[in-house]
Design an enzyme around this catalytic site. Sequence first.
Site, PDB file in Angstrom:
ATOM      1  N   ASP A   9       8.886 -18.436 -48.543  1.00 43.94           N
ATOM      2  CA  ASP A   9       9.743 -18.925 -49.763  1.00 43.94           C
ATOM      3  C   ASP A   9      10.144 -20.304 -49.806  1.00 43.94           C
ATOM      4  O   ASP A   9      10.532 -20.990 -48.741  1.00 43.94           O
ATOM      5  CB  ASP A   9      10.910 -18.021 -49.650  1.00 43.94           C
ATOM      6  CG  ASP A   9      11.754 -17.804 -50.982  1.00 43.94           C
ATOM      7  OD1 ASP A   9      12.077 -16.843 -51.333  1.00 43.94           O
ATOM      8  OD2 ASP A   9      11.935 -18.922 -51.513  1.00 43.94           O
ATOM      9  N   ASP A 103       7.558 -18.492 -56.157  1.00 39.19           N
ATOM     10  CA  ASP A 103       7.824 -19.610 -55.080  1.00 39.19           C
ATOM     11  C   ASP A 103       7.588 -18.534 -53.699  1.00 39.19           C
ATOM     12  O   ASP A 103       8.002 -18.969 -52.720  1.00 39.19           O
ATOM     13  CB  ASP A 103       9.017 -20.100 -55.174  1.00 39.19           C
ATOM     14  CG  ASP A 103      10.061 -19.410 -54.822  1.00 39.19           C
ATOM     15  OD1 ASP A 103      10.367 -18.251 -54.836  1.00 39.19           O
ATOM     16  OD2 ASP A 103      11.137 -20.107 -53.937  1.00 39.19           O
ATOM     17  N   GLU A 104       7.268 -17.289 -53.594  1.00 35.77           N
ATOM     18  CA  GLU A 104       7.290 -16.427 -52.820  1.00 35.77           C
ATOM     19  C   GLU A 104       6.134 -15.619 -52.549  1.00 35.77           C
ATOM     20  O   GLU A 104       5.352 -15.123 -53.376  1.00 35.77           O
ATOM     21  CB  GLU A 104       8.598 -15.696 -52.717  1.00 35.77           C
ATOM     22  CG  GLU A 104       8.591 -14.452 -53.149  1.00 35.77           C
ATOM     23  CD  GLU A 104      10.048 -13.749 -53.303  1.00 35.77           C
ATOM     24  OE1 GLU A 104      10.247 -13.063 -51.965  1.00 35.77           O
ATOM     25  OE2 GLU A 104      10.745 -14.007 -54.084  1.00 35.77           O
TER      26      GLU A 104
END
Length: 353
Positions: A9, A103-104
């Site tokens: 993340d 973002d993960e």
Amino acid sequence: MPTVIAHLDIDAFYASVELLRRPELRGRPVIVSGDGPRAVVTTASYEARKFGVGSAMPTRRALRLCPDAVLIPPDFGAYRAASEVVMRLVRGTVDEVEVMGLDEAYLDLGGLLSPRAAMRRLVTEIRAATGLDASVGIGPNKLIAKVASDAEKPRGFVVLTREQACARFAGHPPRLVPGIGGKTAERLEVLGITTLAALAAADPGLLAEHFGPRQGPWLVARGRFEGEESLQAVREAVSESRESTFDVDIAGPAELDAQLQRLADQLCRGLQKHDRTGRTIAIKVRLDDWTTVTRARTIAHPTNAVEHVGQIAAELLREYAPPRPVRLLGVRVASFGGVEEPPAQTAQLALPV
Ligand code: TTP
Ligand code: MG
């Protein structure tokens, strides 16, 4: 081969992307947010978080807590571009990846000789290619990987066995665990269960009486840090949407796209929280004369990744090209639960509006 799953993340994602092109703001509290009366914080830099500013907080309140914060409007195109670089590197590390948002992602490290070294290398590669920092959690299932990646942000790198996770978070509230929200936490508290250790030790039968035969035992398992060991989740059959009526009608394509991406991002977060995916992505557009139009597309594989949903929604909007200013936009993901439908068709559905 034991299961090894990593969760990666990016730290303060939107704010970090903004700081890359405004290095003079480094070290200052930065908040990425629109500036309308009902704007909320998308993300805050770690400097701003020290003042108690957090995601989803009304921006006005954030500015009261941290009056010196620099407010930056979101630029979803830039976040998507950064995300693409990150996810390319992620996919270059392992074959099996579950992208959870811009973002993960989860990575299945089961086949690697040295999972830790591979993840250290990935973090270094991401940093070199994008300038972004990432936090990593590694564990025997998705739950542990996720909680571990959150545990020492920013630039965290936490590896835990199930026993270590239980010991480390024993005194934390059940809400630490994804999937246990505020309402569930309150109901657990009524039963005297205020820590993960208490949840782990609870009688599944008792919790089944209070939460139902599925959720009760599931909660106890969460407390014991038992979780999914493969990256293909079981999907439920539901449909979800997000829509928003604007303070002022919007005519500019760039601003419409930004609003659409914001809605897609919110929608995907909701879907991810409940582990839901769908194959039909739809938009709803209401013009200033109240003409209301929906457009939908069904894709081959179920998704809840904002990189897919946002892109298809943007394409649908571009194809429709609203002929008048827009007062309302909506995004929907439908056809959950592996319902078989003809793939890759663009359809103009007469969805109820
Ligand atoms: P997160 O990974 O939850 O948050 P973050 O990357 O900003 O911070 P960190 O991981 O270091 O705790 O979300 C990723 C991006 O998604 C975030 O930068 C902005 C966006 N976002 C929203 O727009 N609204 C929200 O409520 C949240 C939580 C995130
Ligand atoms: Mg993040």
